[in-house]
Design a protein around this motif. Structure first.
Motif, PDB file in Angstrom:
ATOM      1  N   CYS A  35       0.928  -1.180  -0.040  1.00 35.93           N
ATOM      2  CA  CYS A  35      -0.061  -0.087   0.100  1.00 35.93           C
ATOM      3  C   CYS A  35       0.837   1.215   0.022  1.00 35.93           C
ATOM      4  CB  CYS A  35      -1.027   0.102   1.210  1.00 35.93           C
ATOM      5  SG  CYS A  35      -0.191   0.078   2.725  1.00 35.93           S
ATOM      6  N   TYR A  37       0.980   5.506   1.031  1.00 36.36           N
ATOM      7  CA  TYR A  37       0.441   6.605   1.842  1.00 36.36           C
ATOM      8  C   TYR A  37       1.041   8.018   1.435  1.00 36.36           C
ATOM      9  CZ  TYR A  37      -0.848   2.869   4.877  1.00 36.36           C
ATOM     10  OH  TYR A  37      -1.228   1.568   5.429  1.00 36.36           O
ATOM     11  N   PRO A  45      -0.922  10.853   7.944  1.00 39.48           N
ATOM     12  CA  PRO A  45      -0.850  10.114   6.480  1.00 39.48           C
ATOM     13  C   PRO A  45      -2.097   9.670   5.981  1.00 39.48           C
ATOM     14  CG  PRO A  45       0.854   9.072   7.895  1.00 39.48           C
ATOM     15  CD  PRO A  45      -0.344   9.821   8.744  1.00 39.48           C
ATOM     16  N   LEU A  47      -4.369   7.048   3.242  1.00 35.44           N
ATOM     17  CA  LEU A  47      -4.064   5.859   2.256  1.00 35.44           C
ATOM     18  C   LEU A  47      -4.083   6.257   0.948  1.00 35.44           C
ATOM     19  CD1 LEU A  47      -3.406   2.639   2.154  1.00 35.44           C
ATOM     20  CD2 LEU A  47      -6.105   2.310   2.515  1.00 35.44           C
ATOM     21  N   TYR A  50      -3.976   0.455  -2.001  1.00 38.78           N
ATOM     22  CA  TYR A  50      -3.924  -0.470  -1.304  1.00 38.78           C
ATOM     23  C   TYR A  50      -4.001  -1.934  -2.169  1.00 38.78           C
ATOM     24  CZ  TYR A  50      -9.148  -0.989  -1.696  1.00 38.78           C
ATOM     25  OH  TYR A  50     -10.289  -1.087  -2.404  1.00 38.78           O
ATOM     26  N   ASP A  51      -3.830  -3.085  -1.479  1.00 44.62           N
ATOM     27  CA  ASP A  51      -3.710  -4.258  -2.385  1.00 44.62           C
ATOM     28  C   ASP A  51      -2.898  -3.985  -3.579  1.00 44.62           C
ATOM     29  OD1 ASP A  51      -6.977  -5.577  -1.541  1.00 44.62           O
ATOM     30  OD2 ASP A  51      -5.244  -5.129  -0.110  1.00 44.62           O
ATOM     31  N   TYR A  88       4.949   7.238   1.335  1.00 46.18           N
ATOM     32  CA  TYR A  88       5.559   6.010   1.821  1.00 46.18           C
ATOM     33  C   TYR A  88       4.759   4.827   1.210  1.00 46.18           C
ATOM     34  CZ  TYR A  88       7.147   9.167   5.571  1.00 46.18           C
ATOM     35  OH  TYR A  88       7.647  10.349   6.318  1.00 46.18           O
ATOM     36  N   TRP A  92       3.358  -5.915   4.780  1.00 47.86           N
ATOM     37  CA  TRP A  92       3.552  -6.911   5.900  1.00 47.86           C
ATOM     38  C   TRP A  92       5.036  -7.535   5.473  1.00 47.86           C
ATOM     39  CZ3 TRP A  92       2.618  -7.840  10.606  1.00 47.86           C
ATOM     40  CH2 TRP A  92       2.804  -9.016  11.327  1.00 47.86           C
ATOM     41  N   VAL A  99       5.000  -5.147  10.388  1.00 48.69           N
ATOM     42  CA  VAL A  99       4.496  -4.110   9.266  1.00 48.69           C
ATOM     43  C   VAL A  99       5.815  -3.468   8.950  1.00 48.69           C
ATOM     44  CG1 VAL A  99       3.218  -1.951   8.413  1.00 48.69           C
ATOM     45  CG2 VAL A  99       2.034  -3.883   9.828  1.00 48.69           C
ATOM     46  N   PHE A 101       7.709  -0.003   6.534  1.00 53.06           N
ATOM     47  CA  PHE A 101       7.520   1.154   5.942  1.00 53.06           C
ATOM     48  C   PHE A 101       8.715   1.374   4.927  1.00 53.06           C
ATOM     49  CE2 PHE A 101       3.470   2.968   6.759  1.00 53.06           C
ATOM     50  CZ  PHE A 101       3.204   2.548   8.060  1.00 53.06           C
TER      51      PHE A 101
END
Lengths: 110, 117
Positions: A35, A37, A45, A47, A50-51, A88, A92, A99, A101
């Motif tokens: 993902c 941000y 931040p 989102l 995602y995915d 960013y 995972w 998690v 970054f």
């Protein structure tokens, strides 16, 4: 030292396209969703993707994400001065059970 | 409106303790995993901890494992972070963020924790 590697900064002119890369490994990007941000100075931040490549409601289609093997990419087209922010990547890490970054990329729209 | 609001930050001496809270509203808190993420002054984002819906899964970053404890009270729509043995390097804005470990879709404004003598 971040597990995910991003360029510290990128820049481009208004209206142009910019690409932000995020490099990792098989335990993180290679086998888990990525993902992205967006963060403006002094704010939380938000989102953005995602995915790997999905956009939350309200995010313009100028923002797109992709992934290949152990690297991910955020593309921003039709750059606007309002896009100037820190970006960013995150995912995972199955080996770390954490998690992770990227270090963040500062986008400057010249 | 969906929101999460952090509280409990402040100035604490090295070695001290602090308990952060995150109040959720506008959504069904008990159906979402929750996280704490921090950002040191001028630095990037650092994930701290995750707790699943019914607390079966709890994860910590190596930097805080053994010192910080995440918990939640679904009846009170609240997330907590108990921080013990605080160090200078724990100084940061602490964000509460909703989501599974693979993406956080709702963030609070953060609460500042300053560790200094």
């Amino acid at each position: 030292q971040s597990v995910l590697t991003q360029p510290p900064s990128v820049s481009a002119a208004p209206g142009r396209k910019v690409t932000i890369s995020c490099s990792g490994g098989s335990s993180n990007i290679g086998n888990n969703y990525v993902c992205w941000y967006q963060q403006f100075p002094g704010t939380a931040p938000k989102l953005l993707i995602y995915d790997d490549n999905k956009r939350p409601s309200g995010i313009p289609d100028r923002f797109s994400g992709s992934k290949s093997d152990t690297s991910a990419t955020l593309d921003i087209t039709g750059l606007q001065t309002g896009d100037e922010a820190d970006y960013y990547c995150s995912t995972w890490d199955s080996s770390l059970s954490a998690v992770v970054f990227g270090g963040g990329t500062k986008l400057t729209v010249l | 409106e969906e929101q999460v609001v952090e509280s409990g930050g402040g100035l604490v001496q090295p070695g001290g303790s602090l308990r952060l809270s995150c109040a959720a509203s506008g959504f069904t808190f008990g159906t979402h995993g929750m996280n704490w993420v921090r950002q040191a002054p001028g630095k990037g984002l650092e994930w701290i901890s995750h707790i699943s819906v019914i607390t079966t899964d709890v994860f910590y970053a190596d930097s805080v494992r053994g010192r910080f404890t995440i918990s939640r009270d679904n009846a009170k729509n609240s997330l907590y972070l108990q921080m013990n043995g605080l160090r200078d390097e724990d100084t940061a804005v602490y964000y509460c963020a909703r989501g599974p470990v693979w993406n956080f879709d709702l963030w609070g404004r953060g609460t500042l924790v300053t560790v200094s003598s």
